[in-house]
Design a protein around this motif. Sequence first.
Motif, short mmCIF file in Angstrom:
data_model
loop_
_atom_site.label_atom_id
_atom_site.label_comp_id
_atom_site.label_asym_id
_atom_site.label_seq_id
_atom_site.Cartn_x
_atom_site.Cartn_y
_atom_site.Cartn_z
N ARG A 101 33.57 24.41 33.36
CA ARG A 101 34.11 24.77 34.68
C ARG A 101 33.67 26.18 35.03
NH1 ARG A 101 37.49 21.21 37.09
NH2 ARG A 101 38.77 19.93 35.75
N ASP A 102 33.37 26.35 36.28
CA ASP A 102 33.06 27.66 36.81
C ASP A 102 34.35 28.46 36.82
OD1 ASP A 102 32.32 29.86 38.29
OD2 ASP A 102 32.05 28.75 40.16
N ALA A 103 34.33 29.68 36.28
CA ALA A 103 35.54 30.51 36.19
C ALA A 103 36.13 30.82 37.57
CB ALA A 103 35.22 31.81 35.46
N MET A 104 35.39 30.60 38.62
CA MET A 104 35.88 30.87 39.97
C MET A 104 36.43 29.62 40.64
SD MET A 104 35.36 34.10 40.50
CE MET A 104 35.14 34.46 42.22
N SER A 105 36.46 28.48 39.93
CA SER A 105 36.88 27.24 40.57
C SER A 105 38.37 26.97 40.40
CB SER A 105 36.08 26.06 40.00
OG SER A 105 36.54 25.75 38.69
N ASP A 151 34.79 42.60 39.89
CA ASP A 151 34.02 43.36 38.90
C ASP A 151 34.90 44.36 38.15
OD1 ASP A 151 31.74 41.99 39.65
OD2 ASP A 151 30.96 43.61 40.94
N GLU A 152 35.77 45.07 38.88
CA GLU A 152 36.67 46.04 38.26
C GLU A 152 37.66 45.35 37.33
OE1 GLU A 152 39.93 49.47 39.47
OE2 GLU A 152 38.59 48.68 41.02
N LEU A 153 38.20 44.22 37.77
CA LEU A 153 39.14 43.47 36.93
C LEU A 153 38.45 42.99 35.66
CD1 LEU A 153 41.94 42.19 36.56
CD2 LEU A 153 41.12 40.23 37.89
N ARG A 154 37.25 42.42 35.79
CA ARG A 154 36.48 41.95 34.63
C ARG A 154 36.20 43.09 33.67
NH1 ARG A 154 31.51 40.87 36.66
NH2 ARG A 154 31.06 43.00 36.06
N ASP A 155 35.76 44.24 34.19
CA ASP A 155 35.45 45.38 33.34
C ASP A 155 36.70 45.89 32.60
OD1 ASP A 155 32.85 45.20 34.23
OD2 ASP A 155 33.00 46.89 35.62
N THR A 156 37.83 45.93 33.30
CA THR A 156 39.08 46.38 32.68
C THR A 156 39.48 45.44 31.56
OG1 THR A 156 39.83 47.37 34.76
CG2 THR A 156 41.53 46.88 33.12
N LEU A 157 39.42 44.15 31.81
CA LEU A 157 39.80 43.18 30.78
C LEU A 157 38.83 43.21 29.60
CD1 LEU A 157 40.93 40.23 33.05
CD2 LEU A 157 42.37 41.74 31.68
N GLN A 158 37.55 43.31 29.87
CA GLN A 158 36.57 43.38 28.78
C GLN A 158 36.81 44.62 27.93
OE1 GLN A 158 32.78 42.96 30.81
NE2 GLN A 158 32.77 40.74 30.48
N GLY A 159 37.21 45.72 28.56
CA GLY A 159 37.54 46.94 27.81
C GLY A 159 38.73 46.71 26.90
N ALA A 175 45.98 35.68 29.47
CA ALA A 175 45.42 34.83 30.52
C ALA A 175 45.71 35.49 31.86
CB ALA A 175 46.04 33.44 30.48
N VAL A 176 44.70 35.65 32.67
CA VAL A 176 44.86 36.27 33.98
C VAL A 176 44.39 35.26 35.02
CG1 VAL A 176 44.11 38.15 35.49
CG2 VAL A 176 44.48 38.58 33.05
N ALA A 177 45.20 35.08 36.03
CA ALA A 177 44.84 34.16 37.10
C ALA A 177 44.89 34.91 38.42
CB ALA A 177 45.82 32.98 37.14
N CYS A 178 43.89 34.71 39.23
CA CYS A 178 43.83 35.32 40.55
C CYS A 178 43.44 34.20 41.51
CB CYS A 178 42.79 36.44 40.56
SG CYS A 178 42.69 37.32 42.12
N TYR A 179 44.30 33.96 42.48
CA TYR A 179 44.07 32.85 43.39
C TYR A 179 44.62 33.21 44.77
CZ TYR A 179 48.83 32.07 41.83
OH TYR A 179 50.15 32.25 41.49
N PRO A 180 44.08 32.57 45.81
CA PRO A 180 44.56 32.86 47.15
C PRO A 180 46.01 32.39 47.31
CG PRO A 180 42.52 31.59 47.22
CD PRO A 180 42.98 31.62 45.81
#
Length: 187
Positions: A101-105, A151-159, A175-180
């Motif tokens: 699955r695409d992480a954005m789906s 990008d900022e969220l991804r970088d923060t989590l990867q850190g 687990a982090v979820a971001c959705y409309p």
Amino acid sequence: MRDILYLEQIEQAETLFKPQRIEVLRLLAEPRTCGEVAQHLGQSKQRVYYHVKLLEEAGLVARVAERRVRAVHEGVYQATARSYWLSPRLVGRIGGLREARDAMSLGYLLDLMEEVQEDVAKLDPAVSELPSFGVSGQIRIAPERRQEFLDELRDTLQGLFARYGGAEGDAFKLAVACYPKAEEEDD
């Protein structure tokens, strides 16, 4: 009585398909005989006993005591949990699950929520304090800044994963979820 019983077997879920069994289960939040439940529902003891036996076979109800009424031994039953969670895997989705699955789906988000629900259901409720943390909030992002935010969220989590991802210590899942957010209807 457990706080939560996570139902992963289709037979358990099928037992709850009858609305009357759900009513019986609600009444058995407190220990009761089939006669007492029948009286509350305005039904025969035999009919209630039939439903209680099916709930007992499915592990949703347990016999907790026995009363002697005249020459008859009457079972006292109680629900095995205060609430029941049905595994989303039992319900499934139209079209089935895709391999990757695409992480954005939306599909990926649904899979993630199923995984979180399953993990939480398996935690030991007997432990008085589980070292867990939950946070929820709402943010607003202009369309032209969405990628910057992601990008900022991804970088923060990867850190965080790099800093705390060692082999020692207690394992935690993040687990982090971001959705409309669905628009609320005006009354």
